[in-house]
Motif scaffolding. Sequence first.
Motif, PDB file in Angstrom:
ATOM      1  N   PRO A   5      -6.293   4.178  -2.107  1.00 14.49           N
ATOM      2  CA  PRO A   5      -5.463   3.232  -1.347  1.00 14.49           C
ATOM      3  C   PRO A   5      -6.281   2.343  -0.411  1.00 14.49           C
ATOM      4  O   PRO A   5      -5.928   1.185  -0.183  1.00 14.49           O
ATOM      5  CB  PRO A   5      -4.533   4.154  -0.540  1.00 14.49           C
ATOM      6  CG  PRO A   5      -4.440   5.396  -1.349  1.00 14.49           C
ATOM      7  CD  PRO A   5      -5.773   5.562  -2.018  1.00 14.49           C
ATOM      8  N   GLU A   6      -7.405   2.868   0.098  1.00 13.68           N
ATOM      9  CA  GLU A   6      -8.274   2.076   0.983  1.00 13.68           C
ATOM     10  C   GLU A   6      -8.686   0.753   0.335  1.00 13.68           C
ATOM     11  O   GLU A   6      -8.824  -0.272   1.014  1.00 13.68           O
ATOM     12  CB  GLU A   6      -9.516   2.924   1.339  1.00 13.68           C
ATOM     13  CG  GLU A   6     -10.594   2.215   2.145  1.00 13.68           C
ATOM     14  CD  GLU A   6     -10.100   1.662   3.476  1.00 13.68           C
ATOM     15  OE1 GLU A   6      -9.072   2.139   3.986  1.00 13.68           O
ATOM     16  OE2 GLU A   6     -10.750   0.722   4.006  1.00 13.68           O
ATOM     17  N   GLY A  41      -2.403  -1.355  -8.408  1.00 20.33           N
ATOM     18  CA  GLY A  41      -1.902  -0.916  -7.092  1.00 20.33           C
ATOM     19  C   GLY A  41      -1.115   0.382  -7.115  1.00 20.33           C
ATOM     20  O   GLY A  41      -0.523   0.771  -6.113  1.00 20.33           O
ATOM     21  N   VAL A  42      -1.124   1.076  -8.259  1.00 20.55           N
ATOM     22  CA  VAL A  42      -0.243   2.250  -8.389  1.00 20.55           C
ATOM     23  C   VAL A  42      -0.599   3.387  -7.417  1.00 20.55           C
ATOM     24  O   VAL A  42       0.271   4.182  -7.047  1.00 20.55           O
ATOM     25  CB  VAL A  42      -0.202   2.794  -9.839  1.00 20.55           C
ATOM     26  CG1 VAL A  42       0.531   1.820 -10.752  1.00 20.55           C
ATOM     27  CG2 VAL A  42      -1.608   3.066 -10.371  1.00 20.55           C
ATOM     28  N   ARG A  43      -1.860   3.429  -6.971  1.00 17.85           N
ATOM     29  CA  ARG A  43      -2.219   4.525  -6.052  1.00 17.85           C
ATOM     30  C   ARG A  43      -1.734   4.280  -4.620  1.00 17.85           C
ATOM     31  O   ARG A  43      -1.962   5.104  -3.739  1.00 17.85           O
ATOM     32  CB  ARG A  43      -3.742   4.780  -6.104  1.00 17.85           C
ATOM     33  CG  ARG A  43      -4.149   5.481  -7.411  1.00 17.85           C
ATOM     34  CD  ARG A  43      -5.542   6.075  -7.335  1.00 17.85           C
ATOM     35  NE  ARG A  43      -5.691   7.050  -6.264  1.00 17.85           N
ATOM     36  CZ  ARG A  43      -6.863   7.545  -5.851  1.00 17.85           C
ATOM     37  NH1 ARG A  43      -7.975   7.150  -6.455  1.00 17.85           N
ATOM     38  NH2 ARG A  43      -6.918   8.415  -4.867  1.00 17.85           N
ATOM     39  N   CYS A  44      -1.027   3.180  -4.392  1.00 20.29           N
ATOM     40  CA  CYS A  44      -0.480   2.918  -3.051  1.00 20.29           C
ATOM     41  C   CYS A  44       0.468   4.021  -2.593  1.00 20.29           C
ATOM     42  O   CYS A  44       0.584   4.278  -1.391  1.00 20.29           O
ATOM     43  CB  CYS A  44       0.227   1.567  -2.998  1.00 20.29           C
ATOM     44  SG  CYS A  44       1.803   1.515  -3.897  1.00 20.29           S
ATOM     45  N   VAL A  45       1.121   4.686  -3.561  1.00 19.93           N
ATOM     46  CA  VAL A  45       2.134   5.688  -3.187  1.00 19.93           C
ATOM     47  C   VAL A  45       1.527   6.885  -2.441  1.00 19.93           C
ATOM     48  O   VAL A  45       2.246   7.661  -1.831  1.00 19.93           O
ATOM     49  CB  VAL A  45       2.936   6.193  -4.411  1.00 19.93           C
ATOM     50  CG1 VAL A  45       3.727   5.052  -5.047  1.00 19.93           C
ATOM     51  CG2 VAL A  45       2.026   6.861  -5.426  1.00 19.93           C
ATOM     52  N   LYS A  83       1.900   4.449   4.948  1.00 15.96           N
ATOM     53  CA  LYS A  83       1.740   3.234   5.775  1.00 15.96           C
ATOM     54  C   LYS A  83       1.482   2.003   4.898  1.00 15.96           C
ATOM     55  O   LYS A  83       1.940   0.902   5.186  1.00 15.96           O
ATOM     56  CB  LYS A  83       0.559   3.412   6.751  1.00 15.96           C
ATOM     57  CG  LYS A  83       0.900   4.178   7.993  1.00 15.96           C
ATOM     58  CD  LYS A  83       0.011   3.694   9.154  1.00 15.96           C
ATOM     59  CE  LYS A  83       0.438   4.280  10.488  1.00 15.96           C
ATOM     60  NZ  LYS A  83       0.032   5.699  10.619  1.00 15.96           N
ATOM     61  N   LEU A  84       0.712   2.223   3.852  1.00 15.13           N
ATOM     62  CA  LEU A  84       0.417   1.132   2.912  1.00 15.13           C
ATOM     63  C   LEU A  84       1.684   0.724   2.162  1.00 15.13           C
ATOM     64  O   LEU A  84       1.962  -0.477   1.999  1.00 15.13           O
ATOM     65  CB  LEU A  84      -0.683   1.574   1.938  1.00 15.13           C
ATOM     66  CG  LEU A  84      -1.079   0.585   0.849  1.00 15.13           C
ATOM     67  CD1 LEU A  84      -1.563  -0.744   1.432  1.00 15.13           C
ATOM     68  CD2 LEU A  84      -2.159   1.195  -0.059  1.00 15.13           C
ATOM     69  N   VAL A  85       2.458   1.702   1.743  1.00 14.78           N
ATOM     70  CA  VAL A  85       3.719   1.399   1.054  1.00 14.78           C
ATOM     71  C   VAL A  85       4.594   0.552   1.973  1.00 14.78           C
ATOM     72  O   VAL A  85       5.192  -0.439   1.548  1.00 14.78           O
ATOM     73  CB  VAL A  85       4.453   2.701   0.628  1.00 14.78           C
ATOM     74  CG1 VAL A  85       5.883   2.397   0.167  1.00 14.78           C
ATOM     75  CG2 VAL A  85       3.685   3.402  -0.486  1.00 14.78           C
ATOM     76  N   GLU A  86       4.641   0.924   3.254  1.00 13.20           N
ATOM     77  CA  GLU A  86       5.455   0.180   4.217  1.00 13.20           C
ATOM     78  C   GLU A  86       4.982  -1.269   4.328  1.00 13.20           C
ATOM     79  O   GLU A  86       5.775  -2.201   4.344  1.00 13.20           O
ATOM     80  CB  GLU A  86       5.376   0.897   5.581  1.00 13.20           C
ATOM     81  CG  GLU A  86       6.390   0.438   6.603  1.00 13.20           C
ATOM     82  CD  GLU A  86       7.808   0.301   6.035  1.00 13.20           C
ATOM     83  OE1 GLU A  86       8.163   1.022   5.095  1.00 13.20           O
ATOM     84  OE2 GLU A  86       8.534  -0.590   6.525  1.00 13.20           O
TER      85      GLU A  86
END
Length: 348
Positions: free
Chosen positions: A209-210, A227-231, A235-238
């Motif tokens: 995610p970084e 971008g699938v690893r955002c989950v 905070k990143l999802v937000e």
Amino acid sequence: MSLREAAVSRTFIQGMPKAELHIHIEGSLEPELMFEIAGRNGVSLRYASVEEARRAYDFSDLQSFLDLYYEGMQVLLNERDFYDLTWAYLQRASAQNVRHAEIFFDPQAHTDRGVPFETVITGIRRALEDGEQQLGISSELIMCFLRHLSAEAAMETLHSSLPFWKWIVAVGLDSSEVGHPPEDFKAVFDEARKHGLLTVAHAGEEGPPEYIWQALDDLKVARIDHGVRCVEDPKLVERLREEQIPLTVCPLSNVKLRVFDSIQDHDLKRMLDLGLCVTVNSDDPAYFGGYIDENFEAAREGLGLSRDDIYRLVKNSFQASFLSAAKKQRLLRELDDYFASRLTGRLR
Ligand code: ADE
Ligand code: ZN
């Protein structure tokens, strides 16, 4: 069959007007065309037949794919080869009612073999013009930098592409992700933006995610590719949800490259339900077993996507495109008409 089921059939998906925002043109090189071009260019291939090539497309991760991807594209030498490659993609896309495509190309994978930048982009561009005129597909070109090469090489590529910036809408970042963070390319992306180019980047495909944070904050991207690893990072999802940053997700690619064990395990539906601006795309269709429709169909079947889910995915792709507001409105109206007519049966 109920109307609801009928509304998301294979034919319904095929007829839907749609946009594709994540397609590597070199990844649309089907083995049949690879053999044809190899023959006329006198290039020898490691495969004895088209079938043998297809059998070799069994990947364990991103790098195992990239090795064959870079090897396959070595048949491309002349302007005509890049034309034929692009034209073949556009014909397939047109048969699936793709109305607009934003297409990646990897110039360094060609210039490093001695093929001039001009040869590559002129062949692609001529096919895109024919696609607009003969097939009614609008398109944009996104020039990707290979992140396994240096930031200096990317900067050189950016500068040498200057005469062709009129044909390029954005720059992107692709190739081997882990160990090659977006922050390394900040200066190149700053320079591209300074000259009016938009930016996108592959991030969170295999990388953490970084890397998505860096793509947003350092490269100021308009979209994240994959971008699938955002989950993994709430905070990143937000952030992605609040700013409605588009994510160009490629379901079949993620399964073929073992980002997810199976289509049933893919997070696409979860991401939609989190309120993220997700789109569906094919990535490298010749290598991953399908173009955009096959991606929709696999996700629909594997994840039980509803008609509303599919509507949102397609609407997102038009909204996330680099089209003008007027063209977006026109295509969105076409999409609404399509869904409305299929529900009422008006046009069938
Ligand atoms: N180049 C072509 N396909 C790619 C992918 N899925 N990820 C990174 N680079 C690529
Ligand atoms: Zn990609």
